[in-house]
Motif scaffolding. Structure first.
Motif, short mmCIF file in Angstrom:
data_model
loop_
_atom_site.label_atom_id
_atom_site.label_comp_id
_atom_site.label_asym_id
_atom_site.label_seq_id
_atom_site.Cartn_x
_atom_site.Cartn_y
_atom_site.Cartn_z
N ALA A 40 4.45 -7.05 1.96
CA ALA A 40 4.59 -6.82 3.40
C ALA A 40 3.23 -6.65 4.07
N PHE A 41 2.31 -5.98 3.41
CA PHE A 41 0.96 -5.83 3.97
C PHE A 41 0.32 -7.21 4.15
N LEU A 42 0.51 -8.10 3.21
CA LEU A 42 -0.03 -9.45 3.33
C LEU A 42 0.71 -10.23 4.43
N ASP A 43 2.04 -10.17 4.41
CA ASP A 43 2.84 -10.93 5.37
C ASP A 43 2.58 -10.52 6.81
N HIS A 44 2.24 -9.26 7.04
CA HIS A 44 2.04 -8.75 8.40
C HIS A 44 0.56 -8.59 8.75
N SER A 45 -0.30 -9.19 7.96
CA SER A 45 -1.75 -9.15 8.22
C SER A 45 -2.24 -7.72 8.41
N ALA A 46 -1.79 -6.83 7.54
CA ALA A 46 -2.16 -5.42 7.62
C ALA A 46 -3.43 -5.13 6.83
N VAL A 47 -4.18 -6.16 6.52
CA VAL A 47 -5.42 -6.02 5.76
C VAL A 47 -6.54 -6.70 6.55
N GLN A 48 -7.63 -5.99 6.75
CA GLN A 48 -8.80 -6.64 7.33
C GLN A 48 -9.93 -6.54 6.32
N CYS A 49 -10.73 -5.48 6.35
CA CYS A 49 -11.80 -5.39 5.36
C CYS A 49 -11.22 -5.05 3.99
N GLY A 50 -10.08 -4.38 3.95
CA GLY A 50 -9.38 -4.08 2.71
C GLY A 50 -9.76 -2.78 2.04
N PHE A 51 -10.77 -2.09 2.53
CA PHE A 51 -11.23 -0.88 1.86
C PHE A 51 -10.15 0.20 1.85
N CYS A 52 -9.46 0.39 2.95
CA CYS A 52 -8.45 1.44 3.03
C CYS A 52 -7.10 1.02 2.45
#
Length: 155
Positions: free
Chosen positions: A93-105
């Motif tokens: 779901a995080f991938l599908d909803h673009s919930a990742v930018q830099c990814g650190f958090c």
């Protein structure tokens, strides 16, 4: 001189043994000795949530947890959410909803969100935001993160 002692606990489903000093932090054990780098060292003072892991299915900050305190417990990191090389639905779901930018958090966010979803029910957006308040993201503005968690809760 501090005397090390052997502890055993379950890490991502596998029983493990480690020799630890009385003052060794769980985050250092996970990253440096277990070689699981998904758990991030962010602030080191329990403010950012990047180091969130599950201890007996409850969220905990690995930067504030002494390794000796997890004797006999079950620890789950972001790496432990995937099963047989298949991502957990929340990770998807995080991938599908673009919930990742830099990814650190992201690992800490996903682990904290997993603990919320494990409680069952269908949390509202406000409940998700309240539950996730201890996990800081400097990139996303949280909208996509909340949307991903909500989508996973709705499914």
């Amino acid at each position: 001189m501090m005397t090390e002692r052997e502890i055993q606990f379950t890490l991502n489903g596998t029983r493990r043994s480690f020799r630890v000093a009385p003052n060794q932090l769980l985050i250092n054990l996970i990253r440096d000795e277990a070689h699981l780098t998904g758990t991030k060292y962010g602030c080191g003072i329990g403010e950012c949530g990047a180091c969130t892991v599950l201890i007996d299915e409850k969220p905990a900050l690995a930067c504030l947890t002494l390794a000796v305190s997890v004797e006999g417990k079950q620890i789950t990191t972001a790496e432990g959410l995937a099963k047989e090389e298949k991502l957990d639905p929340l990770q998807e779901a995080f991938l599908d909803h673009s919930a990742v930018q830099c990814g650190f958090c992201t690992p800490g966010m996903v682990v904290a969100a997993k603990s919320l979803l494990n409680k069952g029910g269908n949390p509202s957006e406000a409940e998700i935001r309240e539950y996730m308040r201890g996990n800081i993201c400097r990139c996303t503005g949280y909208t996509s993160i909340v949307r991903a968690i909500k989508a996973c809760a709705d499914s």
